[in-house]
Design an enzyme around this catalytic site. Structure first.
Site, PDB file in Angstrom:
ATOM      1  N   PRO A   6       0.785  -1.233   0.000  1.00 55.12           N
ATOM      2  CA  PRO A   6       0.000   0.000   0.000  1.00 55.12           C
ATOM      3  C   PRO A   6       0.819   1.286   0.000  1.00 55.12           C
ATOM      4  CG  PRO A   6      -0.171  -1.150   2.106  1.00 55.12           C
ATOM      5  CD  PRO A   6       0.490  -2.087   1.143  1.00 55.12           C
ATOM      6  N   ASN A   7       0.325   2.226  -0.798  1.00 53.37           N
ATOM      7  CA  ASN A   7       0.846   3.597  -0.915  1.00 53.37           C
ATOM      8  C   ASN A   7       2.162   3.701  -1.678  1.00 53.37           C
ATOM      9  OD1 ASN A   7      -1.295   4.953   0.499  1.00 53.37           O
ATOM     10  ND2 ASN A   7      -0.532   3.983   2.344  1.00 53.37           N
ATOM     11  N   ARG A  14       4.893  12.256  -3.825  1.00 50.72           N
ATOM     12  CA  ARG A  14       4.597  12.855  -2.518  1.00 50.72           C
ATOM     13  C   ARG A  14       5.633  12.417  -1.486  1.00 50.72           C
ATOM     14  NH1 ARG A  14      -1.627  11.340  -1.941  1.00 50.72           N
ATOM     15  NH2 ARG A  14      -2.074  11.486  -4.148  1.00 50.72           N
ATOM     16  N   TYR A  19      10.839   9.177   1.088  1.00 48.57           N
ATOM     17  CA  TYR A  19      10.823   8.042   0.157  1.00 48.57           C
ATOM     18  C   TYR A  19      11.562   8.290  -1.162  1.00 48.57           C
ATOM     19  CZ  TYR A  19       7.433   6.440   3.543  1.00 48.57           C
ATOM     20  OH  TYR A  19       6.826   6.068   4.723  1.00 48.57           O
ATOM     21  N   ASN A  68       8.161  -5.367  -0.570  1.00 53.29           N
ATOM     22  CA  ASN A  68       7.984  -4.236   0.322  1.00 53.29           C
ATOM     23  C   ASN A  68       6.493  -4.177   0.597  1.00 53.29           C
ATOM     24  OD1 ASN A  68       7.724  -1.875   1.709  1.00 53.29           O
ATOM     25  ND2 ASN A  68       8.917  -0.620   0.276  1.00 53.29           N
ATOM     26  N   ALA A  71       3.010  -0.482   4.899  1.00 59.20           N
ATOM     27  CA  ALA A  71       2.601  -0.495   6.312  1.00 59.20           C
ATOM     28  C   ALA A  71       2.082  -1.862   6.759  1.00 59.20           C
ATOM     29  CB  ALA A  71       1.553   0.586   6.557  1.00 59.20           C
ATOM     30  N   HIS A  74       4.093  -4.043   9.272  1.00 56.88           N
ATOM     31  CA  HIS A  74       4.038  -3.898  10.727  1.00 56.88           C
ATOM     32  C   HIS A  74       2.744  -4.425  11.337  1.00 56.88           C
ATOM     33  CE1 HIS A  74       7.121  -1.169   9.353  1.00 56.88           C
ATOM     34  NE2 HIS A  74       6.219  -0.351   8.819  1.00 56.88           N
ATOM     35  N   ASP A  81       2.245 -15.435   6.563  1.00 52.71           N
ATOM     36  CA  ASP A  81       1.682 -16.800   6.471  1.00 52.71           C
ATOM     37  C   ASP A  81       1.647 -17.247   5.010  1.00 52.71           C
ATOM     38  OD1 ASP A  81       1.314 -17.153   9.173  1.00 52.71           O
ATOM     39  OD2 ASP A  81      -0.875 -16.990   9.139  1.00 52.71           O
ATOM     40  N   GLU A  92      13.117  -9.037   2.015  1.00 57.20           N
ATOM     41  CA  GLU A  92      12.294  -7.872   2.353  1.00 57.20           C
ATOM     42  C   GLU A  92      13.077  -6.602   2.033  1.00 57.20           C
ATOM     43  OE1 GLU A  92      11.475  -7.871   6.527  1.00 57.20           O
ATOM     44  OE2 GLU A  92      10.202  -6.101   6.420  1.00 57.20           O
ATOM     45  N   HIS A  94      12.827  -2.116   2.216  1.00 56.16           N
ATOM     46  CA  HIS A  94      12.142  -0.860   2.554  1.00 56.16           C
ATOM     47  C   HIS A  94      13.000   0.303   2.091  1.00 56.16           C
ATOM     48  CE1 HIS A  94       9.131  -2.820   4.952  1.00 56.16           C
ATOM     49  NE2 HIS A  94      10.095  -3.575   5.448  1.00 56.16           N
ATOM     50  N   LEU A  95      12.336   1.334   1.598  1.00 58.19           N
ATOM     51  CA  LEU A  95      13.047   2.540   1.168  1.00 58.19           C
ATOM     52  C   LEU A  95      13.690   3.223   2.368  1.00 58.19           C
ATOM     53  CD1 LEU A  95      10.190   3.760  -1.137  1.00 58.19           C
ATOM     54  CD2 LEU A  95      12.506   3.268  -1.950  1.00 58.19           C
ATOM     55  N   SER A  96      12.921   3.387   3.429  1.00 55.73           N
ATOM     56  CA  SER A  96      13.407   4.092   4.620  1.00 55.73           C
ATOM     57  C   SER A  96      13.973   3.083   5.620  1.00 55.73           C
ATOM     58  CB  SER A  96      12.252   4.871   5.268  1.00 55.73           C
ATOM     59  OG  SER A  96      11.227   3.984   5.699  1.00 55.73           O
ATOM     60  N   ARG A 101      12.728   5.222  12.696  1.00 54.56           N
ATOM     61  CA  ARG A 101      11.487   5.995  12.574  1.00 54.56           C
ATOM     62  C   ARG A 101      10.592   5.708  13.804  1.00 54.56           C
ATOM     63  NH1 ARG A 101       8.942   5.459   6.839  1.00 54.56           N
ATOM     64  NH2 ARG A 101       7.847   7.306   7.627  1.00 54.56           N
ATOM     65  N   ARG A 105       6.946   1.276  13.594  1.00 54.64           N
ATOM     66  CA  ARG A 105       7.558   0.734  12.364  1.00 54.64           C
ATOM     67  C   ARG A 105       8.724  -0.204  12.672  1.00 54.64           C
ATOM     68  NH1 ARG A 105       5.176   4.102   8.264  1.00 54.64           N
ATOM     69  NH2 ARG A 105       4.804   6.165   9.127  1.00 54.64           N
TER      70      ARG A 105
HETATM   71  O1  CA2 Z   1      10.225   2.537   3.899  1.00 53.93           O
HETATM   72  C1  CA2 Z   1       9.435   1.800   3.300  1.00 53.93           C
HETATM   73  O2  CA2 Z   1       9.676   1.285   2.211  1.00 53.93           O
HETATM   74  C2  CA2 Z   1       8.039   1.550   3.915  1.00 53.93           C
HETATM   75  O3  CA2 Z   1       7.671   0.199   3.634  1.00 53.93           O
HETATM   76  C3  CA2 Z   1       7.111   2.525   3.218  1.00 53.93           C
HETATM   77  C4  CA2 Z   1       5.689   2.528   3.782  1.00 53.93           C
HETATM   78  C5  CA2 Z   1       5.716   2.661   5.304  1.00 53.93           C
HETATM   79  O4  CA2 Z   1       4.398   2.533   5.819  1.00 53.93           O
HETATM   80  C6  CA2 Z   1       6.616   1.627   5.960  1.00 53.93           C
HETATM   81  O5  CA2 Z   1       6.620   1.837   7.353  1.00 53.93           O
HETATM   82  C7  CA2 Z   1       8.023   1.730   5.424  1.00 53.93           C
HETATM   83  C8  CA2 Z   1       4.889   3.684   3.154  1.00 53.93           C
HETATM   84  C9  CA2 Z   1       4.772   3.608   1.638  1.00 53.93           C
HETATM   85  C10 CA2 Z   1       4.661   4.942   0.974  1.00 53.93           C
HETATM   86  O6  CA2 Z   1       3.788   5.821   1.688  1.00 53.93           O
HETATM   87  C11 CA2 Z   1       3.685   7.131   1.275  1.00 53.93           C
HETATM   88  C12 CA2 Z   1       3.114   8.023   2.167  1.00 53.93           C
HETATM   89  C13 CA2 Z   1       2.991   9.362   1.838  1.00 53.93           C
HETATM   90  C14 CA2 Z   1       3.395   9.796   0.573  1.00 53.93           C
HETATM   91  C15 CA2 Z   1       3.950   8.897  -0.328  1.00 53.93           C
HETATM   92  C16 CA2 Z   1       4.101   7.565   0.017  1.00 53.93           C
END
Ligand code: CA2
Length: 142
Positions: A6-7, A14, A19, A68, A71, A74, A81, A92, A94-96, A101, A105
């Site tokens: 997701p996202n 954004r 990211y 990846n 969210a 977590h 599973d 696995e 993750h960008l961050s 953080r 997370r």
């Molecule tokens: O650092 C990562 O790759 C994460 O998996 C990115 C997730 C975050 O929930 C994880 O804790 C770490 C978020 C994906 C992107 O979310 C955005 C939020 C706002 C604007 C653009 C992307």
């Protein structure tokens, strides 16, 4: 197979301070190049829906998975599973750096079942994860 949750379809447009500036398409294209250069085919998918991610895991024909889960990393027990059920190697990514953080997370249920995790290096982390997975698969039977 490269699976994004997701996202992650929003990155590059954004919140570039966390990211990065690359879009998911940029990252997927770099992963396709990297996998092909190592003689592997790769399929890249992204969904904002947990069940869709699980269906892709169940039906993959690929030799391993880079994921990846966003969210869901977590919160989801269902995704790890599903990953265990297909008995494929998982890396696995993750960008961050999820460990420097917010504390919510710091837990990853996927780490409990993955070979390893790359986090905190931004977009290049995906290519490193692909390379690590391929290295693992190529050396499995040696
Ligand atoms: O650092 C990562 O790759 C994460 O998996 C990115 C997730 C975050 O929930 C994880 O804790 C770490 C978020 C994906 C992107 O979310 C955005 C939020 C706002 C604007 C653009 C992307």
């Amino acid at each position: 197979m490269l699976i994004n949750g997701p996202n992650l379809n929003l990155i590059g447009n954004r919140d570039p301070s966390i990211y990065g500036k690359k879009t998911l398409i940029d990252i997927e294209n770099a992963c396709i190049k990297r996998a092909n250069s190592l003689n592997y085919d790769i399929e890249c998918v992204q969904s904002n829906h947990e069940g869709q991610l699980i269906d892709w895991i169940h039906t993959t024909k690929h030799a391993g998975i880079v994921i990846n889960a966003g969210a869901y990393t977590h919160t989801s027990i269902a995704i790890p599973d599903a990953l265990v059920s297909v008995e494929l190697p998982v890396v696995e990514v993750h960008l961050s750096n999820i460990h420097n953080r917010e504390s919510f997370r710091h837990i990853s249920y996927i780490s409990k079942i993955s070979i390893g995790m790359i986090c905190g290096f931004g977009a290049i982390g995906y290519e490193l994860a692909i390379e690590a997975l391929i290295h693992y698969i190529d050396n499995l039977h040696k």
